[in-house]
Design an enzyme around this catalytic site. Structure first.
Site, PDB file in Angstrom:
ATOM      1  N   CYS A   1      -8.599 -11.962  43.181  1.00  0.00           N
ATOM      2  CA  CYS A   1      -8.117 -10.720  43.772  1.00  0.00           C
ATOM      3  C   CYS A   1      -8.515 -10.577  45.238  1.00  0.00           C
ATOM      4  O   CYS A   1      -9.343  -9.748  45.599  1.00  0.00           O
ATOM      5  CB  CYS A   1      -8.586  -9.509  42.987  1.00  0.00           C
ATOM      6  SG  CYS A   1      -7.570  -8.074  43.380  1.00  0.00           S
TER       7      CYS A   1
ATOM      8  N   CYS B   1      -0.904  -7.572  43.789  1.00  0.00           N
ATOM      9  CA  CYS B   1      -2.130  -6.963  44.270  1.00  0.00           C
ATOM     10  C   CYS B   1      -1.844  -5.515  44.599  1.00  0.00           C
ATOM     11  O   CYS B   1      -1.265  -5.230  45.641  1.00  0.00           O
ATOM     12  CB  CYS B   1      -2.587  -7.716  45.517  1.00  0.00           C
ATOM     13  SG  CYS B   1      -3.994  -6.954  46.286  1.00  0.00           S
TER      14      CYS B   1
HETATM   15  C1  LIG Z   1     -13.482  -6.712  41.489  1.00  0.00           C
HETATM   16  C2  LIG Z   1     -12.262  -7.353  40.938  1.00  0.00           C
HETATM   17  C3  LIG Z   1     -11.033  -6.742  41.106  1.00  0.00           C
HETATM   18  C4  LIG Z   1      -9.875  -7.314  40.601  1.00  0.00           C
HETATM   19  N1  LIG Z   1      -8.699  -6.664  40.771  1.00  0.00           N
HETATM   20  C5  LIG Z   1      -7.569  -7.176  40.241  1.00  0.00           C
HETATM   21  C6  LIG Z   1      -6.327  -6.481  40.340  1.00  0.00           C
HETATM   22  O1  LIG Z   1      -6.254  -5.392  40.925  1.00  0.00           O
HETATM   23  N2  LIG Z   1      -5.219  -7.032  39.804  1.00  0.00           N
HETATM   24  C7  LIG Z   1      -5.273  -8.230  39.158  1.00  0.00           C
HETATM   25  O2  LIG Z   1      -4.247  -8.676  38.668  1.00  0.00           O
HETATM   26  N3  LIG Z   1      -6.440  -8.935  39.044  1.00  0.00           N
HETATM   27  C8  LIG Z   1      -7.580  -8.436  39.563  1.00  0.00           C
HETATM   28  N4  LIG Z   1      -8.770  -9.119  39.425  1.00  0.00           N
HETATM   29  C9  LIG Z   1      -8.764 -10.507  38.928  1.00  0.00           C
HETATM   30  C10 LIG Z   1      -8.733 -10.677  37.410  1.00  0.00           C
HETATM   31  O3  LIG Z   1      -9.713  -9.891  36.795  1.00  0.00           O
HETATM   32  C11 LIG Z   1      -8.952 -12.140  37.082  1.00  0.00           C
HETATM   33  O4  LIG Z   1      -8.073 -12.914  37.839  1.00  0.00           O
HETATM   34  C12 LIG Z   1      -8.726 -12.449  35.611  1.00  0.00           C
HETATM   35  O5  LIG Z   1      -9.673 -11.795  34.818  1.00  0.00           O
HETATM   36  C13 LIG Z   1      -8.783 -13.947  35.372  1.00  0.00           C
HETATM   37  O6  LIG Z   1      -8.735 -14.252  34.004  1.00  0.00           O
HETATM   38  P1  LIG Z   1      -9.432 -15.558  33.452  1.00  0.00           P
HETATM   39  O7  LIG Z   1      -9.116 -15.615  32.010  1.00  0.00           O
HETATM   40  O8  LIG Z   1      -9.117 -16.721  34.309  1.00  0.00           O
HETATM   41  O9  LIG Z   1     -10.994 -15.307  33.674  1.00  0.00           O
HETATM   42  P2  LIG Z   1     -11.933 -14.201  33.003  1.00  0.00           P
HETATM   43  O10 LIG Z   1     -11.155 -13.041  32.550  1.00  0.00           O
HETATM   44  O11 LIG Z   1     -13.019 -13.988  33.990  1.00  0.00           O
HETATM   45  O12 LIG Z   1     -12.523 -14.918  31.715  1.00  0.00           O
HETATM   46  C14 LIG Z   1     -13.251 -16.126  31.771  1.00  0.00           C
HETATM   47  C15 LIG Z   1     -14.028 -16.297  30.467  1.00  0.00           C
HETATM   48  O13 LIG Z   1     -14.554 -17.629  30.419  1.00  0.00           O
HETATM   49  C16 LIG Z   1     -15.869 -17.575  29.917  1.00  0.00           C
HETATM   50  N5  LIG Z   1     -16.628 -18.757  30.355  1.00  0.00           N
HETATM   51  C17 LIG Z   1     -17.122 -19.014  31.581  1.00  0.00           C
HETATM   52  N6  LIG Z   1     -17.770 -20.182  31.579  1.00  0.00           N
HETATM   53  C18 LIG Z   1     -17.667 -20.684  30.325  1.00  0.00           C
HETATM   54  C19 LIG Z   1     -18.145 -21.867  29.702  1.00  0.00           C
HETATM   55  N7  LIG Z   1     -18.850 -22.793  30.356  1.00  0.00           N
HETATM   56  N8  LIG Z   1     -17.859 -22.041  28.398  1.00  0.00           N
HETATM   57  C20 LIG Z   1     -17.133 -21.123  27.715  1.00  0.00           C
HETATM   58  N9  LIG Z   1     -16.672 -20.001  28.251  1.00  0.00           N
HETATM   59  C21 LIG Z   1     -16.944 -19.787  29.549  1.00  0.00           C
HETATM   60  C22 LIG Z   1     -16.424 -16.279  30.445  1.00  0.00           C
HETATM   61  O14 LIG Z   1     -17.506 -15.837  29.637  1.00  0.00           O
HETATM   62  C23 LIG Z   1     -15.222 -15.362  30.358  1.00  0.00           C
HETATM   63  O15 LIG Z   1     -15.169 -14.666  29.138  1.00  0.00           O
HETATM   64  C24 LIG Z   1      -9.952  -8.556  39.908  1.00  0.00           C
HETATM   65  C25 LIG Z   1     -11.196  -9.169  39.718  1.00  0.00           C
HETATM   66  C26 LIG Z   1     -12.343  -8.580  40.218  1.00  0.00           C
HETATM   67  C27 LIG Z   1     -13.673  -9.244  40.002  1.00  0.00           C
END
Ligand SMILES: Cc1cc2nc3c(=O)[nH]c(=O)nc-3n(C[C@H](O)[C@H](O)[C@H](O)COP(=O)(O)OP(=O)(O)OC[C@H]3O[C@@H](n4cnc5c(N)ncnc54)[C@H](O)[C@@H]3O)c2cc1C
Lengths: 439, 119
Positions: A202, A382
């Site tokens: 983000c 965004c």
């Molecule tokens: C402050 C902030 C604001 C944001 N604002 C927006 C927004 O306005 N709009 C938008 O669309 N997105 C936004 N995002 C981004 C969005 O939250 C992420 O892009 C999204 O959560 C990504 O999903 P993901 O599944 O890749 O990762 P995540 O949801 O972070 O999940 C990753 C998972 O993997 C697990 N994991 C990590 N390492 C390991 C390992 N070695 N073994 C097993 N499991 C592991 C973690 O425990 C976690 O549960 C924002 C993020 C932040 C931090």
């Protein structure tokens, strides 16, 4: 007007306002539930966050007989886009917190451990509890790692004191950031905002938070006594040129002092001074309030797996996947979705929304001995909050084209109340519907 | 953007309010509509006295709807930034007013019954 029509139009209105609106920010993709494919394949998903949970739900609905295992040590599920609202004092820390268990379908095995190693040759994953898990297909969905140690003097422990905030760290840290911002905006002073030079999730969030702090300074009458500095890591505010130009104008309008090519390398919490790497050498900037956003990189298990890019994003370790199919470029039975994917755009939940059905279709076709041209175009969204009550609904793709969901209705580069309503009420339920594989 | 399906709208609303509350609200809305139709059929005419009171309640419904939306979303009149905002800002009270009118008309019909009708 008949009541039926009234009711129908009320529903249509609410639908258009909320769900249709959310569709813009977290666009709707085709639902799971296309024809089931019978298989005995073993699928392992690393990470049960946004991408992992959504894929577990979609794949268990699409595949008949597959063994699906999801590995994630985290008990709490975090709705991270909510962190921004928590850090703006608009929601409590609990707003972003649910449980991992409630989003996982019953037929999926959840190993509550971290993945410690991956061997793509022998097709095994080793957990930090010492368990070895074999796979036929592997999905990398571990999200990313906040590398606070990449900034000298910075750690999670200093958040919430001495005017230092960091709302990326988690819901409690976001609440602590709000307490510091709330205190700062009472008196005014110098506010300093930064972003890291690495890829980040983000990329709009640091910019939004600058606007939000300015909002409270004005509301509390302390803006005239204050300085708002934004330190951009490169020579632009945002990777998409047309968005950069719009933001540059808004930043001028709000009276922010923008400095370019400043990358934070160190912070001295006691002295309240941050050090930046610039083309002219190190520069120190003092602050009364700052929001530190640390460098980001793939979790160690990905960086060290042999599955990461070696020649791109060096040191960050994002998974080496094709940007359109999200399939690994060297191991065709490996995919990546979400923040860990090494693609040029899209570390947002909105991107996850579009990536997940692509990985699903690519994988299911592969299992069925077929192919598909389903591909991801880099869509990212965004909702750029420009003050409490207004936002711009910015959507774009790999080619830096704006891709507005409501062309001619919701203008992407206009500060609108409607775009704020979408962010405030419709994004979270849309995100949760996505986790269930229903949106 | 791909076209959102009806199922997705339902899914999002279920997450927004929780499935129980959401379906309860749908049921209540459907019940009020059904009762409204029932009293219209029962009385075989629109009662103008009831309609008058229903009309008088409309500004209350309109105001309540707008204030509710502003309150829930931490925003206000000053946040209107473009034409689409004006349309939505007019739409919210319109719906509040109509919803309130139907509700008031139905409640009166149930309480007073057809007998006291003025025709
Ligand atoms: C402050 C902030 C604001 C944001 N604002 C927006 C927004 O306005 N709009 C938008 O669309 N997105 C936004 N995002 C981004 C969005 O939250 C992420 O892009 C999204 O959560 C990504 O999903 P993901 O599944 O890749 O990762 P995540 O949801 O972070 O999940 C990753 C998972 O993997 C697990 N994991 C990590 N390492 C390991 C390992 N070695 N073994 C097993 N499991 C592991 C973690 O425990 C976690 O549960 C924002 C993020 C932040 C931090």
């Amino acid at each position: 007007m008949s009541t039926d029509k009234i009711m129908a139009s009320r529903r249509a209105f609410l639908g258009a306002m909320a769900t249709g609106g959310a569709a813009a920010a977290l666009p709707m993709a085709a639902p799971a539930g296309a024809q089931q494919v019978a298989t005995s394949a073993s699928i392992v998903i690393l990470g049960a966050g946004a991408a992992g949970a959504a894929l577990a739900n979609r794949l268990s609905a699409r595949l008949d007989g597959a063994t699906i295992t999801i590995i994630d040590p985290r008990q709490r599920h975090l709705y991270q886009p909510g962190f921004t609202l928590i850090a703006a004092g608009l929601k409590p820390a609990s707003y972003s917190v649910s449980t991992t268990a409630e989003w996982l379908p019953s037929g999926v095995r959840w190993i509550e451990q971290g993945a410690a190693g991956i061997d793509p040759e022998s097709q095994t994953v080793i957990t930090d509890g010492g368990e070895t898990v074999d796979y036929d297909y592997l999905i990398l969905a571990t999200g990313l790692e906040l590398h606070y140690e990449g900034i000298e003097g910075m750690s999670r422990d200093v958040i919430g004191q001495n005017g230092i905030g960091s709302f990326y760290a988690g819901p409690d840290e976001a609440a602590a950031t709000w307490r510091e911002m709330d205190r700062f905006t009472e008196t005014g002073g110098r506010a300093l905002f930064t972003r890291p030079a690495t890829e980040m999730k983000c990329a709009g969030a640091p910019l939004k938070y600058t606007f939000l702090t300015d909002h409270y300074l004005r509301e509390k009458g302390s803006r005239s006594r204050s300085e708002v500095i934004y330190a951009a890591h490169s020579n632009s505010l945002f990777g998409v040129p047309i968005v950069h130009e719009k933001l540059r104008m808004l930043y001028d309008d709000r009276g922010f002092d923008t400095v370019y090519n400043h990358v934070m390398t160190a912070i001295d919490p006691g002295a309240k001074v941050a050090t930046f790497d610039t083309p002219d050498g190190p520069v120190e900037i003092g602050f009364d309030f700052t929001n530190v956003i640390p460098p980001m990189r793939a979790p160690a298990v990905i960086r060290e797996s042999g599955l990461a890019w070696e020649d791109r994003w060096v040191g960050q370790g994002w998974a080496e996947v094709d940007p359109y199919s999200l399939r690994h470029r060297r191991y065709p039975n490996v995919f990546a979705a979400g923040d860990v994917a090494g693609v040029p755009k899209g570390k947002t939940a909105a991107s996850v929304k579009w990536q997940v059905p692509v990985v699903e279709d690519q994988l299911v076709a592969q299992i069925a001995g077929d192919t598909t041209d389903r591909s991801y175009n880099g869509y990212t969204s965004c909702p750029m909050i420009t003050r409490v009550g207004r936002a711009m609904l910015i959507e774009f793709d790999y080619n830096d084209n704006l891709t507005p969901s409501f062309p001619g209705i919701i203008a992407p580069l206009e500060e609108l109340w409607v775009s704020w309503l979408i962010k405030d009420i419709a994004l979270k339920p849309t995100y949760y519907a996505m986790l269930r594989g229903r949106a | 953007m791909e076209n959102p399906s009806f199922g997705m709208f339902i899914a999002v609303f279920e997450e927004m309010f929780g499935p129980v509350l959401f379906w309860l609200m749908v049921t209540v809305a459907a019940a009020v509509t059904a009762v409204y139709l029932y009293v219209l059929i029962r009385d075989r005419a629109v009662s103008w006295r009831k309609f008058l009171l229903a009309q008088l309640s409309m500004p209350v419904g309109a105001l309540a709807a707008v204030v509710f939306v502003w309150w829930v979303t931490n925003s206000g009149l000053g946040d209107v930034g473009g034409p689409v905002d004006v349309i939505v800002l007019l739409g919210v009270p319109a719906l509040g007013a109509v919803g309130m009118a139907v509700f008031v008309y139905t409640v009166q019909s149930l309480i007073r019954g057809a007998s006291q009708d003025d025709g």
